[in-house]
Design an enzyme around this catalytic site. Structure first.
Site: not given
Ligand SMILES: Cc1cc2nc3c(=O)[nH]c(=O)nc-3n(C[C@H](O)[C@H](O)[C@H](O)COP(=O)(O)O)c2cc1C
Length: 319
Positions: A96, A229
């Site tokens: 994060c 997402r």
């Molecule tokens: C709204 C939102 C909140 C997120 N909160 C976290 C979190 O609490 N912990 C974390 O490790 N990643 C968090 N992420 C990142 C996601 O876990 C992930 O790594 C990132 O969205 C990339 O994956 P994707 O392309 O499949 O969405 C968050 C992403 C989004 C969109």
């Protein structure tokens, strides 16, 4: 790892993957691993009501508690808390990039201190629960595979065997968290290379997966795929991947999902206001006729209506 053992998981997402969302996703995808939103060690150990964040329903298993923090003693205590609450494992957030998290010196900025991360992982393993780490490829604009390799090698010395890699850097300055999930370039091949370099570790890939075909293409090269997402916006994608993995024969019926969800909502009675559940249901009709009508219907969820009553209305109109 045989195909039957490959991991499919839904990413931890703050404000999104709360317990109601996770229950909904579990109804759609029985085999995926679910993660809590990131919970800080401070919230868990010093907060007024940690139970509120820690409690979940039995159906959510396998469920991993994701924590953020940088203090080994706090990690040790959280490890025991996770065991008390019967989580299936604990995951450390090293991905994060938000300014708030940087101020606390945890999240992605920990990538700069692999030694310290190894100490945190040892502390997290104190209660004996399986541990994993979710991290990025690197920090800012430094594109350096050797540094990533060293990071993973050093953290693995702590005994951590499961690495979930969001396949892009975190830029600590100049981008907000949403931009940090879009702008730094995706490098899936670096994660595949990690699996080659560390064949004894479980390497799970994350970042940018939207379609079953691209998810499936990854499986020969890595141990798991984590979807964020796209799983939230189009949850039936998870069931499509399950079909392709040979774990189920057909997609679940949307009407059945609503019925099962109503049983869940009924167990909460009047204590679960409709919007707390309905806010997670936008994607149920993703990409099919009636999606707009469904979203408009979700807009009618009112705070003074229970989730169960709301779902009863939903079933009358949509099932
Ligand atoms: C709204 C939102 C909140 C997120 N909160 C976290 C979190 O609490 N912990 C974390 O490790 N990643 C968090 N992420 C990142 C996601 O876990 C992930 O790594 C990132 O969205 C990339 O994956 P994707 O392309 O499949 O969405 C968050 C992403 C989004 C969109």
């Amino acid at each position: 790892m045989a195909m039957s053992e490959k991991i499919l998981s839904v990413a931890p997402m703050l404000d999104w993957t709360d317990r109601h969302c996770r229950h909904f996703l579990r109804l759609i995808c029985p085999s995926c691993v679910l993660y809590t939103e990131m919970l800080t060690t401070n919230a868990l150990l010093l907060g007024r009501d940690p139970q509120r964040f820690l409690e979940y329903s039995a159906a959510e298993h396998p469920l991993i508690l994701q924590v953020g923090g940088d203090d080994p003693e706090a990690m040790r205590r959280v490890s025991w808390l996770a065991r008390e609450y019967q989580y299936d494992g604990i995951n450390l957030n090293v991905g994060c990039p938000s300014p708030r998290v940087q101020k606390g010196s945890f999240g992605a900025c920990l990538m700069a201190t692999p030694e310290h991360v190894a100490t945190l992982m040892t502390a997290l393993a104190d209660s004996g629960l399986p541990v994993s780490i979710k991290h990025r490829l690197g920090l800012d604009r430094e594109e350096n595979y050797a540094a990533l390799q060293q990071f993973v090698g050093r953290v693995a010395q702590s005994g951590c065997r499961h690495f979930i890699v969001h396949a892009r850097n975190a830029w600590l300055k100049g981008l907000n968290p949403a931009e940090n999930r879009e702008i730094p370039p995706l490098r899936w091949d670096w994660v595949q290379q990690l699996k080659q370099d560390f064949p004894h570790l479980q390497i799970e890939i994350n970042g940018g997966f939207k379609a079953p075909a691209t998810v499936l293409e990854q499986y020969p090269s890595v141990d798991g795929v984590m979807i964020g997402r796209a799983a939230y916006h189009n949850p039936l994608l998870l069931a499509e991947v399950e079909i392709a993995l040979g774990r189920r024969a057909q997609l679940p019926e949307r009407g059945q999902i609503l019925e099962d969800l109503m049983t869940y909502a009924e167990s909460w009675g009047e204590t679960l206001p409709a919007p707390r559940l309905s806010r997670h249901l936008h994607g149920l009709y993703y990409g099919v006729a009636g999606a707009g009508e469904w979203r408009r219907f979700l807009g009618t969820a009112a705070l003074n209506e229970s989730a169960a009553d709301f779902l009863r209305r939903a079933l009358q109109q949509f099932a």
